[in-house]
Design an enzyme around this catalytic site. Structure first.
Site, short mmCIF file in Angstrom:
data_model
loop_
_atom_site.label_atom_id
_atom_site.label_comp_id
_atom_site.label_asym_id
_atom_site.label_seq_id
_atom_site.Cartn_x
_atom_site.Cartn_y
_atom_site.Cartn_z
N TYR A 128 36.20 -0.87 -52.46
CA TYR A 128 37.19 0.49 -52.52
C TYR A 128 36.42 1.45 -51.79
O TYR A 128 36.28 2.75 -52.66
CB TYR A 128 37.52 0.42 -54.07
CG TYR A 128 38.87 1.45 -54.11
CD1 TYR A 128 39.98 0.63 -53.88
CD2 TYR A 128 38.80 2.63 -54.83
CE1 TYR A 128 41.20 1.48 -54.04
CE2 TYR A 128 39.98 3.32 -55.02
CZ TYR A 128 41.15 2.53 -54.46
OH TYR A 128 42.42 3.45 -54.69
N SER A 175 35.89 3.52 -47.83
CA SER A 175 36.73 4.44 -46.82
C SER A 175 37.89 3.41 -46.48
O SER A 175 38.94 3.89 -46.95
CB SER A 175 35.77 4.51 -45.66
OG SER A 175 36.56 5.09 -44.78
N GLN A 195 28.62 -8.44 -46.54
CA GLN A 195 29.76 -9.31 -46.25
C GLN A 195 29.60 -10.89 -46.58
O GLN A 195 29.85 -11.59 -47.37
CB GLN A 195 30.68 -9.03 -45.15
CG GLN A 195 31.20 -7.79 -45.16
CD GLN A 195 32.22 -7.72 -44.03
OE1 GLN A 195 32.40 -8.52 -43.08
NE2 GLN A 195 33.14 -6.59 -44.01
N HIS A 233 36.59 -5.65 -38.91
CA HIS A 233 35.56 -5.54 -38.02
C HIS A 233 35.06 -7.12 -38.02
O HIS A 233 34.98 -7.96 -38.89
CB HIS A 233 34.36 -4.74 -38.45
CG HIS A 233 33.13 -4.70 -37.25
ND1 HIS A 233 33.30 -4.66 -36.22
CD2 HIS A 233 31.79 -4.62 -37.78
CE1 HIS A 233 32.16 -4.71 -35.66
NE2 HIS A 233 31.19 -4.49 -36.50
N ASP A 270 32.42 -3.07 -29.55
CA ASP A 270 32.16 -2.01 -30.82
C ASP A 270 30.50 -1.75 -30.73
O ASP A 270 30.23 -0.64 -30.57
CB ASP A 270 32.55 -2.63 -31.75
CG ASP A 270 32.43 -1.58 -33.20
OD1 ASP A 270 33.31 -0.68 -33.24
OD2 ASP A 270 31.58 -1.89 -33.97
N GLU A 284 26.70 22.58 -28.44
CA GLU A 284 28.08 22.81 -27.87
C GLU A 284 28.53 21.38 -27.31
O GLU A 284 29.53 21.40 -26.62
CB GLU A 284 27.55 23.58 -26.41
CG GLU A 284 27.41 24.93 -26.51
CD GLU A 284 27.16 25.85 -25.34
OE1 GLU A 284 27.63 25.23 -24.12
OE2 GLU A 284 26.50 26.71 -25.03
P1 NAD Z 1 32.34 1.71 -47.23
O1 NAD Z 1 30.79 1.53 -47.25
O2 NAD Z 1 32.98 3.05 -47.13
O3 NAD Z 1 32.99 1.06 -48.53
C1 NAD Z 1 32.38 -0.36 -49.14
C2 NAD Z 1 32.68 -0.56 -50.37
O4 NAD Z 1 32.47 -1.80 -50.65
C3 NAD Z 1 32.01 0.35 -51.43
O5 NAD Z 1 32.76 1.52 -51.58
C4 NAD Z 1 32.20 -0.56 -52.70
O6 NAD Z 1 33.29 -0.44 -53.40
C5 NAD Z 1 32.06 -2.06 -52.01
N1 NAD Z 1 30.92 -2.49 -52.15
C6 NAD Z 1 29.73 -2.39 -51.81
N2 NAD Z 1 28.87 -3.48 -51.98
C7 NAD Z 1 29.42 -4.37 -52.54
C8 NAD Z 1 29.33 -5.75 -53.07
N3 NAD Z 1 28.09 -6.10 -52.86
N4 NAD Z 1 30.40 -6.38 -53.83
C9 NAD Z 1 31.55 -5.87 -53.72
N5 NAD Z 1 31.91 -4.66 -53.39
C10 NAD Z 1 30.91 -4.03 -52.76
O7 NAD Z 1 32.66 0.83 -46.11
P2 NAD Z 1 33.86 0.97 -45.05
O8 NAD Z 1 33.49 2.06 -43.77
O9 NAD Z 1 35.21 1.17 -45.73
O10 NAD Z 1 33.63 -0.72 -44.21
C11 NAD Z 1 34.57 -1.70 -44.66
C12 NAD Z 1 34.76 -2.44 -43.51
O11 NAD Z 1 35.66 -1.77 -42.62
C13 NAD Z 1 33.46 -2.87 -42.52
O12 NAD Z 1 33.97 -4.21 -42.09
C14 NAD Z 1 33.87 -1.73 -41.51
O13 NAD Z 1 33.24 -2.31 -40.40
C15 NAD Z 1 35.28 -1.63 -41.18
N6 NAD Z 1 35.54 -0.56 -40.76
C16 NAD Z 1 35.38 0.76 -41.05
C17 NAD Z 1 35.97 1.89 -40.61
C18 NAD Z 1 35.45 3.26 -41.02
O14 NAD Z 1 35.86 4.02 -40.05
N7 NAD Z 1 34.70 3.32 -42.05
C19 NAD Z 1 37.05 1.84 -39.29
C20 NAD Z 1 37.33 0.34 -39.01
C21 NAD Z 1 36.92 -0.81 -39.92
MG MG Z 2 33.30 1.31 -33.22
#
Ligand code: NAD
Ligand code: MG
Length: 347
Positions: A26, A28, A87, A109, A192, A232
């Site tokens: 939970y 981003s 993961q 991802h 990426d 800048e």
């Molecule tokens: P994040 O770091 O914001 O959030 C991860 C969340 O995972 C934490 O807030 C927590 O709730 C939970 N967590 C952490 N460790 C854990 C564990 N051991 N067990 C269970 N839950 C746990 O991550 P994010 O940026 O939302 O990224 C999540 C996925 O989305 C990744 O695969 C990332 O590559 C992908 N992604 C991110 C973005 C971005 O802009 N942030 C964009 C596209 C894709």
């Molecule tokens: Mg990227």
């Protein structure tokens, strides 16, 4: 072959209507996915590890929260949104044994699937919906009825409906209104990594540091150097984002534009391209991924030392003081989210 882009008419919510979707994590993305899917009328359960700080937040948002294992057991579709480097262990500990044949495993991802860190069972679908924006934007634009663009990919199609269901998920997320580009786990992951290494993070950071060093070593004030090579940059990048390199060159002075053509190829030259090709090779043959995974397993000592060296660079010291005098700069969470937007690996 032109790219395939899916829009609103290409999918309905029907494939997910009687299913339960577990969103694991939970942060981003996790929050945005959970809320958008729920508000689209789908059934969502959030899976969090014991003691998760996000639990109270998810519950306050009106969502059902379970342990990761229980959420996976309850669900037909499991979207993995914990940090990429966590993961594999979350999958092995709490997801793997709770998936049943016919379930769908989803990612935002491709790293862990593409590099074989997670090897799902044969009888399940494996797909990706990767929004091209940080979670806050995914949520905001959904609330405005617009949605952010996303990528779709299918790694394993046991049901024969993996793509249809992934697109249905994208519809629930709001992304079909903006467009969902078809790709593969391989292409998404490799492009990426290359983008963030060669250009967006690695390339730009090295360019800034080297430019700063060149000016300060020649005796110019660090503050002047900071404004010229770092501050800048945002103005220039905004112009490029709006209208490409041509628009940027239309807006800057002719002197700057001439300097661009004159100096650019001297700084970024044939050797740089060879170095980029070598980096791409290490991404494609998996050696970069192996090195990064090993570094994590070994406790991240080298990574943390490089992080410290970056923080200690003079451009960072002078920048910190100067930014304190510019309270109008966008800082904190909003700026971090913006930066994460382009870096789908996000951590
Ligand atoms: P994040 O770091 O914001 O959030 C991860 C969340 O995972 C934490 O807030 C927590 O709730 C939970 N967590 C952490 N460790 C854990 C564990 N051991 N067990 C269970 N839950 C746990 O991550 P994010 O940026 O939302 O990224 C999540 C996925 O989305 C990744 O695969 C990332 O590559 C992908 N992604 C991110 C973005 C971005 O802009 N942030 C964009 C596209 C894709
Ligand atoms: Mg990227």
């Amino acid at each position: 072959m032109p790219a395939t882009i899916y829009y609103e008419n290409d999918a309905t919510l029907a494939p997910l209507q009687d299913k339960v979707i577990a969103v694991i994590g939970y942060g981003s993305q996790g929050r945005a996915h959970s809320l958008n899917l729920r508000d689209s009328g789908l059934s969502v359960v959030v899976g969090l590890h014991d003691g998760s700080k996000s639990k109270a937040k998810a519950e306050a948002d009106g969502l059902r929260v379970e342990s990761v294992a229980d959420a996976v057991k309850a669900a037909d579709v499991v979207m993995v949104l914990v940090p990429d480097h966590s993961q594999k262990s979350v999958y092995e500990k709490s997801i793997k044994d709770n998936l049943k044949l016919g379930d769908t495993l989803m990612f935002a991802h491709g790293f862990n699937i593409h590099f074989g860190q997670i090897e799902p069972l044969d009888g399940i679908d494996v797909s990706m919906i990767a929004p091209k924006a940080p979670g806050t934007r995914v949520r905001e634009l959904y609330e405005e009825g617009i949605g952010v663009p996303a990528l779709v990919a299918v790694h394993q199609d046991a049901s024969g409906n993996a793509k249809e269901q992934a697109l249905s998920y994208a519809r629930g997320l709001g992304s079909l209104s903006a467009g969902v580009l078809e790709t593969t786990f391989k292409e998404e992951t490799e492009t990426d990594l290359f983008g963030e290494q060669a250009v967006l993070c690695g390339g730009v950071a090295a360019l800034i540091q080297t430019g700063f060093e060149t000016l300060t070593e020649a005796g110019y004030q660090p503050e002047s150097a900071y404004f010229e090579v770092l501050h800048e940059l945002k103005l220039i990048v905004d112009l490029i984002y709006e209208g490409g390199l041509t628009h940027m060159r239309e807006v800057v002075s002719d002197t700057a534009e001439y300097g661009d053509y004159y100096a650019g190829p001297k700084v970024i030259n044939a050797d740089t391209k060879l170095a980029m090709k070598a980096l791409l090779g290490k991404i494609q043959d998996g050696s970069f991924a192996r090195e990064w995974i090993a570094e994590n397993e070994a406790g991240r000592e080298k990574f943390l030392a490089m992080r410290q060296a970056g923080t200690d660079h003079d451009v960072e010291r002078v920048g910190k003081d100067l930014r304190a005098m510019m309270p109008w700069l966008k800082t904190g969470k909003a700026a971090r989210e913006d930066a994460k937007a382009a870096m789908t690996s996000g951590n």
